[in-house]
Design a protein around this motif. Structure first.
Motif, PDB file in Angstrom:
ATOM      1  N   LYS A 255      12.031  28.298 -47.088  1.00 52.77           N
ATOM      2  CA  LYS A 255      11.701  26.896 -46.805  1.00 52.77           C
ATOM      3  C   LYS A 255      11.228  26.159 -48.053  1.00 52.77           C
ATOM      4  O   LYS A 255      10.647  26.746 -48.970  1.00 52.77           O
ATOM      5  CB  LYS A 255      10.635  26.811 -45.710  1.00 52.77           C
ATOM      6  N   LEU A 256      11.449  24.865 -48.036  1.00 49.04           N
ATOM      7  CA  LEU A 256      11.091  23.996 -49.157  1.00 49.04           C
ATOM      8  C   LEU A 256       9.610  24.078 -49.497  1.00 49.04           C
ATOM      9  O   LEU A 256       9.224  24.118 -50.666  1.00 49.04           O
ATOM     10  CB  LEU A 256      11.489  22.554 -48.821  1.00 49.04           C
ATOM     11  N   ARG A 257       8.737  24.118 -48.466  1.00 50.01           N
ATOM     12  CA  ARG A 257       7.294  24.053 -48.725  1.00 50.01           C
ATOM     13  C   ARG A 257       6.798  25.238 -49.559  1.00 50.01           C
ATOM     14  O   ARG A 257       5.772  25.144 -50.224  1.00 50.01           O
ATOM     15  CB  ARG A 257       6.550  24.008 -47.386  1.00 50.01           C
ATOM     16  N   LEU A 258       7.505  26.356 -49.537  1.00 48.02           N
ATOM     17  CA  LEU A 258       7.113  27.505 -50.352  1.00 48.02           C
ATOM     18  C   LEU A 258       7.176  27.156 -51.835  1.00 48.02           C
ATOM     19  O   LEU A 258       6.337  27.593 -52.631  1.00 48.02           O
ATOM     20  CB  LEU A 258       8.021  28.691 -50.051  1.00 48.02           C
ATOM     21  N   TYR A 259       8.147  26.364 -52.214  1.00 47.81           N
ATOM     22  CA  TYR A 259       8.326  25.988 -53.608  1.00 47.81           C
ATOM     23  C   TYR A 259       7.437  24.801 -53.967  1.00 47.81           C
ATOM     24  O   TYR A 259       6.953  24.705 -55.096  1.00 47.81           O
ATOM     25  CB  TYR A 259       9.803  25.687 -53.869  1.00 47.81           C
ATOM     26  N   GLU A 260       7.220  23.912 -53.001  1.00 48.98           N
ATOM     27  CA  GLU A 260       6.335  22.769 -53.254  1.00 48.98           C
ATOM     28  C   GLU A 260       4.898  23.227 -53.455  1.00 48.98           C
ATOM     29  O   GLU A 260       4.195  22.732 -54.348  1.00 48.98           O
ATOM     30  CB  GLU A 260       6.429  21.785 -52.089  1.00 48.98           C
ATOM     31  N   ALA A 261       4.435  24.148 -52.621  1.00 46.86           N
ATOM     32  CA  ALA A 261       3.058  24.641 -52.761  1.00 46.86           C
ATOM     33  C   ALA A 261       2.873  25.312 -54.116  1.00 46.86           C
ATOM     34  O   ALA A 261       1.865  25.090 -54.808  1.00 46.86           O
ATOM     35  CB  ALA A 261       2.724  25.598 -51.620  1.00 46.86           C
ATOM     36  N   ALA A 262       3.859  26.138 -54.507  1.00 42.70           N
ATOM     37  CA  ALA A 262       3.776  26.784 -55.820  1.00 42.70           C
ATOM     38  C   ALA A 262       3.791  25.745 -56.936  1.00 42.70           C
ATOM     39  O   ALA A 262       3.057  25.862 -57.926  1.00 42.70           O
ATOM     40  CB  ALA A 262       4.935  27.759 -55.990  1.00 42.70           C
ATOM     41  N   GLY A 263       4.597  24.696 -56.773  1.00 49.70           N
ATOM     42  CA  GLY A 263       4.672  23.648 -57.775  1.00 49.70           C
ATOM     43  C   GLY A 263       3.393  22.844 -57.916  1.00 49.70           C
ATOM     44  O   GLY A 263       3.183  22.180 -58.935  1.00 49.70           O
ATOM     45  N   CYS A 264       2.549  22.890 -56.901  1.00 50.37           N
ATOM     46  CA  CYS A 264       1.237  22.232 -56.965  1.00 50.37           C
ATOM     47  C   CYS A 264       0.164  23.160 -57.534  1.00 50.37           C
ATOM     48  O   CYS A 264      -1.002  22.759 -57.657  1.00 50.37           O
ATOM     49  CB  CYS A 264       0.805  21.777 -55.571  1.00 50.37           C
ATOM     50  N   GLY A 265       0.542  24.399 -57.849  1.00 47.32           N
ATOM     51  CA  GLY A 265      -0.445  25.351 -58.342  1.00 47.32           C
ATOM     52  C   GLY A 265      -1.331  25.904 -57.254  1.00 47.32           C
ATOM     53  O   GLY A 265      -2.440  26.373 -57.526  1.00 47.32           O
ATOM     54  N   ALA A 266      -0.854  25.886 -56.005  1.00 48.54           N
ATOM     55  CA  ALA A 266      -1.662  26.355 -54.880  1.00 48.54           C
ATOM     56  C   ALA A 266      -1.456  27.847 -54.647  1.00 48.54           C
ATOM     57  O   ALA A 266      -0.367  28.383 -54.877  1.00 48.54           O
ATOM     58  CB  ALA A 266      -1.294  25.586 -53.611  1.00 48.54           C
ATOM     59  N   PHE A 267      -2.496  28.495 -54.176  1.00 49.48           N
ATOM     60  CA  PHE A 267      -2.366  29.874 -53.705  1.00 49.48           C
ATOM     61  C   PHE A 267      -1.837  29.811 -52.276  1.00 49.48           C
ATOM     62  O   PHE A 267      -2.412  29.135 -51.428  1.00 49.48           O
ATOM     63  CB  PHE A 267      -3.718  30.587 -53.721  1.00 49.48           C
ATOM     64  N   GLN A 268      -0.732  30.528 -52.019  1.00 46.43           N
ATOM     65  CA  GLN A 268      -0.152  30.464 -50.684  1.00 46.43           C
ATOM     66  C   GLN A 268       0.013  31.850 -50.078  1.00 46.43           C
ATOM     67  O   GLN A 268       0.287  32.833 -50.773  1.00 46.43           O
ATOM     68  CB  GLN A 268       1.178  29.721 -50.686  1.00 46.43           C
ATOM     69  N   LEU A 269      -0.148  31.867 -48.762  1.00 41.87           N
ATOM     70  CA  LEU A 269      -0.063  33.080 -47.964  1.00 41.87           C
ATOM     71  C   LEU A 269       1.040  32.871 -46.936  1.00 41.87           C
ATOM     72  O   LEU A 269       0.977  31.943 -46.127  1.00 41.87           O
ATOM     73  CB  LEU A 269      -1.408  33.319 -47.277  1.00 41.87           C
ATOM     74  N   THR A 270       2.084  33.707 -46.992  1.00 45.26           N
ATOM     75  CA  THR A 270       3.218  33.541 -46.093  1.00 45.26           C
ATOM     76  C   THR A 270       3.647  34.885 -45.534  1.00 45.26           C
ATOM     77  O   THR A 270       3.241  35.940 -46.036  1.00 45.26           O
ATOM     78  CB  THR A 270       4.401  32.862 -46.817  1.00 45.26           C
ATOM     79  N   ASN A 271       4.442  34.855 -44.475  1.00 45.60           N
ATOM     80  CA  ASN A 271       4.953  36.082 -43.894  1.00 45.60           C
ATOM     81  C   ASN A 271       5.945  36.751 -44.845  1.00 45.60           C
ATOM     82  O   ASN A 271       6.638  36.083 -45.616  1.00 45.60           O
ATOM     83  CB  ASN A 271       5.609  35.823 -42.534  1.00 45.60           C
ATOM     84  N   TYR A 272       6.004  38.072 -44.770  1.00 50.83           N
ATOM     85  CA  TYR A 272       6.813  38.842 -45.706  1.00 50.83           C
ATOM     86  C   TYR A 272       8.281  38.458 -45.605  1.00 50.83           C
ATOM     87  O   TYR A 272       8.853  38.333 -44.519  1.00 50.83           O
ATOM     88  CB  TYR A 272       6.672  40.341 -45.446  1.00 50.83           C
ATOM     89  N   SER A 273       8.914  38.296 -46.769  1.00 49.07           N
ATOM     90  CA  SER A 273      10.329  37.949 -46.844  1.00 49.07           C
ATOM     91  C   SER A 273      10.949  38.667 -48.024  1.00 49.07           C
ATOM     92  O   SER A 273      10.561  38.432 -49.181  1.00 49.07           O
ATOM     93  CB  SER A 273      10.502  36.435 -46.997  1.00 49.07           C
ATOM     94  N   GLN A 274      11.913  39.527 -47.745  1.00 53.61           N
ATOM     95  CA  GLN A 274      12.609  40.241 -48.812  1.00 53.61           C
ATOM     96  C   GLN A 274      13.345  39.261 -49.724  1.00 53.61           C
ATOM     97  O   GLN A 274      13.358  39.409 -50.945  1.00 53.61           O
ATOM     98  CB  GLN A 274      13.603  41.238 -48.197  1.00 53.61           C
ATOM     99  N   ALA A 275      13.957  38.234 -49.122  1.00 51.69           N
ATOM    100  CA  ALA A 275      14.701  37.256 -49.923  1.00 51.69           C
ATOM    101  C   ALA A 275      13.778  36.480 -50.857  1.00 51.69           C
ATOM    102  O   ALA A 275      14.149  36.141 -51.982  1.00 51.69           O
ATOM    103  CB  ALA A 275      15.446  36.292 -49.007  1.00 51.69           C
TER     104      ALA A 275
END
Length: 672
Positions: A255-275
């Motif tokens: 999902k887009l928000r995974l990259y947006e959060a990283a681009g903001c320098g945020a620490f993010q916690l998400t469900n495991y994804s091999q991809a």
């Protein structure tokens, strides 16, 4: 190299990560077409949108046609349209933005035959296509983000311990439509109780959570893109789940928000994804959880271990900036396209220089905002073409002889007069460039504009052609009906002048330097303008986009004008209404109108959902119609609407039947 890009760029989360970089990449030229306003302009008739694209292809020379697809747009473009495009012998490329098996993949797969090359955000979907015979023509292109809009703020203060941004998917729908809504809601409720016990500051943002019985207590509101950036920068931990639409905890989605959060320098916690491991390293650039219990454990752990949390956030930010900007993604995509289908030419075309002149209150700030590069650090990692030259004057009378001399150094000048405290403006001249550089250059060109205002749908993030509130402003033919009404309202923000008995908005005209004095004299009122003063060439091209911020009612599009009249009339007459189609695309705006005017809604008719409820409203079967005895049946389904309309003909002597998907149906003229 020249690309024609088509998609729903009325959605901010498509315009920002894809639309803007496509327009400004140095490596190639792109004509970017937002299909939504064109489809909305045609009402139930998609032909204007299709003909506009045909005209672009006939009069330009493209190396690729790039479709940023989504389920609704699939249905708006018939197979015959793609068959016609194939006659132009231009490679057709799809970018599937939601494509995870099974739910999204199965929605896209029936349309794959239309394209020569398919790029997907889903690794699993890409592998399936490769195994099905697509081979190297199936490309993996993960989501990406635009660092000019998504960025890390300096001196950011952490206001929240834990945040989530996303809509309440279960609001107003049943299990048939909720996608990952149930898992999302259950996890957020668990986090709510956990944060209450631990004393953590927890907030949820996005459409609908204010209606949730529990999570409304921690609702932070709907957020615009700049507000989202601010929230991510102010959060210690971002809960950023990426489940697919199949309702299975084990199936992830890119999902887009995974990259947006990283681009903001945020620490993010998400469900495991091999991809996702191809984009971020586990426990170094991102943190995963594999169960509900592990989710709670990691929230507690990382809130207690700030130094480790910030190190992961910093590494994720650096990775995103280096590898996951849209500029990087476009480079990779174009490299693959060049290999699979070499372009007719490399590089970009020679182009005419066009000066954009904003004249009116707030113009200085508007022009500055158009030119500013929001993140100096981001500018170091990609090469973008500079924004066109902008000039600004608080009053059109301020344009002096000296200013005119400077403007005449450009090939063309585009004067936009308006109150820029009330309206935002964007321009894109790329669709004009091939005609400007050909033989018999035009001296004064008329162009069209997209005019957009806030709609009645409270979920302003999800803009489609059915809830788009706007119209196409034209200076190349006489106005009629709702166009005159809409233009009369637009005059509050963008002053117009009389041109041979017609209202002309200055933004609709672009003039060559040799006619600049005559044009500005007319705008300044020094000499009246006559229709023969400027040799007009009608381009029929959409160049301007105006976003109305204030001072104008939300009654721009034909649909909005008719809907407002319909629902206000039903309220005055105290009519009872039945909605046919509980899952129709028009449900959101129709329910907003119903609530606004206090109309009595008897329920929905929907065979698949009979016996259930949607937004607290009961759903009935077709057999309940006579018992309910409504004054009016509104058909809210779009794609199945014609079939429903035909089946209700036998009831029209008893109940009014009005298809909301077809504004040209005779029922709109006959009364309800």
């Amino acid at each position: 190299m020249r690309i024609l890009a088509i998609g729903n760029f009325s959605r901010e989360y498509m315009a920002i990560p894809w639309g803007e970089p496509l327009r400004r990449h140095r490596r190639f030229d792109s004509v970017v077409v937002d299909a939504v306003p064109l489809l909305a302009a045609g009402g139930n008739d998609r032909s204007y949108c299709l003909q506009y694209i045909y005209s672009l292809i006939r009069n330009d020379s493209f190396d690729y046609v790039l479709f940023l697809t989504e389920p609704l747009l699939h249905h708006e473009f018939p197979d015959e349209f793609f068959q016609a495009l194939r006659k132009a012998a231009i490679p057709l490329v799809a970018v599937h933005t939601d494509d995870e098996p099974e739910f999204w993949y199965e929605r896209n797969r029936p349309f794959d035959h239309r394209f020569d090359i398919i790029a997907s955000h889903s690794k699993a979907a890409t592998e399936r296509r490769q195994q099905a015979g697509w081979g190297e023509r199936a490309l993996f292109a993960p989501w990406c983000y635009n660092p000019e809009h998504i960025f890390r703020m300096e001196n950011r203060q952490k206001k929240y311990d834990l945040v989530f941004i996303g809509k309440y998917k279960k609001l107003g729908v049943t299990s048939i439509l909720e996608e990952d809504g149930l898992i999302r809601e259950q996890s957020l409720v668990r986090l709510y109780h956990f944060c209450q016990e631990q004393g953590f500051r927890f907030r949820v943002f996005g459409y609908g959570w204010d209606k949730h019985p529990l999570l409304k207590e921690v609702y932070g509101g709907m957020v615009t893109l700049p507000e989202m950036v601010e929230v991510y920068n102010q959060a210690k931990v971002v809960f950023n789940p990426s489940w697919a639409a199949d309702g299975d905890f084990s199936i992830p989605q890119n999902k887009l928000r995974l990259y947006e959060a990283a681009g903001c320098g945020a620490f993010q916690l998400t469900n495991y994804s091999q991809a996702l491991l191809e984009s971020f390293r586990e426990d170094e650039e991102i943190a995963f959880f594999r169960s509900d219990d592990e989710l709670l454990h990691k929230v507690l752990y990382f809130l207690d271990h700030g130094e480790e949390r910030e190190a992961i956030a910093e590494a994720g930010y650096r990775r995103a900036l280096r590898d996951h900007s849209t500029w990087r993604r476009l480079d990779s995509l174009v490299d693959a396209l060049v290999k699979l289908a070499p372009p007719k030419r490399n590089g970009t075309i020679a182009r005419k220089r066009i000066a954009t002149v904003l004249a009116g209150a707030g113009a200085v700030g508007a022009a500055k905002a158009a030119k500013v590069n929001k993140v100096a650090e981001a500018a170091k990692i990609f090469e973008a073409t500079p924004v066109d030259d902008w000039f600004s004057f608080e009053r059109i009378e301020e344009i002096s002889v000296k200013d005119r001399a400077a403007l005449k150094s450009y090939d063309y000048v585009h004067v936009i007069a308006g109150d820029f405290r009330r309206v935002d403006v964007d321009v894109d001249y790329e669709c004009l460039q091939t005609s400007l550089t050909g033989d018999g250059e035009a001296k004064a060109l008329t162009v069209r504009s997209i005019v957009q205002a806030p709609g009645s749908d409270p979920n302003f993030v999800q803009v489609e052609n059915y809830n788009f509130n706007g119209f196409i402003l034209k200076a190349d033919r006489p106005k009629q009906g709702h166009e005159l009404e809409a233009e009369a309202q637009l005059h509050k923000c963008l002053p117009a002048l009389d041109w041979g008995g017609e209202r002309l908005f200055p933004a609709s005209l672009i003039v060559a330097g040799e006619f600049l004095d005559r044009w500005i004299d007319g705008l300044q009122g020094k000499r009246p303008l006559a229709t023969g003063d400027l040799p007009l060439t009608h381009t029929y091209r959409i160049v301007n986009r105006f976003f109305i911020k204030q001072g104008m009612e939300s009654l721009l599009s034909r649909q909005f004008i008719l809907f407002e009249r319909l629902f206000s009339s039903l309220a005055r007459q105290k009519k009872t209404v039945l909605l046919y189609g509980a899952r129709g695309d028009l449900i959101a705006p129709v329910m907003a109108y119903m609530g606004k005017h206090g109309i009595r809604l008897l329920g929905f008719i929907d065979k698949a959902l009979a016996g259930q409820s949607v937004q607290g409203v009961p759903v009935y079967g077709r057999e309940d119609l006579e018992r309910l005895n409504p004054d009016l049946i509104l058909i809210t389904a779009i794609h199945s609407g014609p079939e429903i309309r035909k089946s209700l003909c036998e009831y029209e002597s008893r109940y009014g039947v009005l298809p909301l998907y077809d504004l040209d149906d005779p029922a709109w003229e006959a009364g309800f």
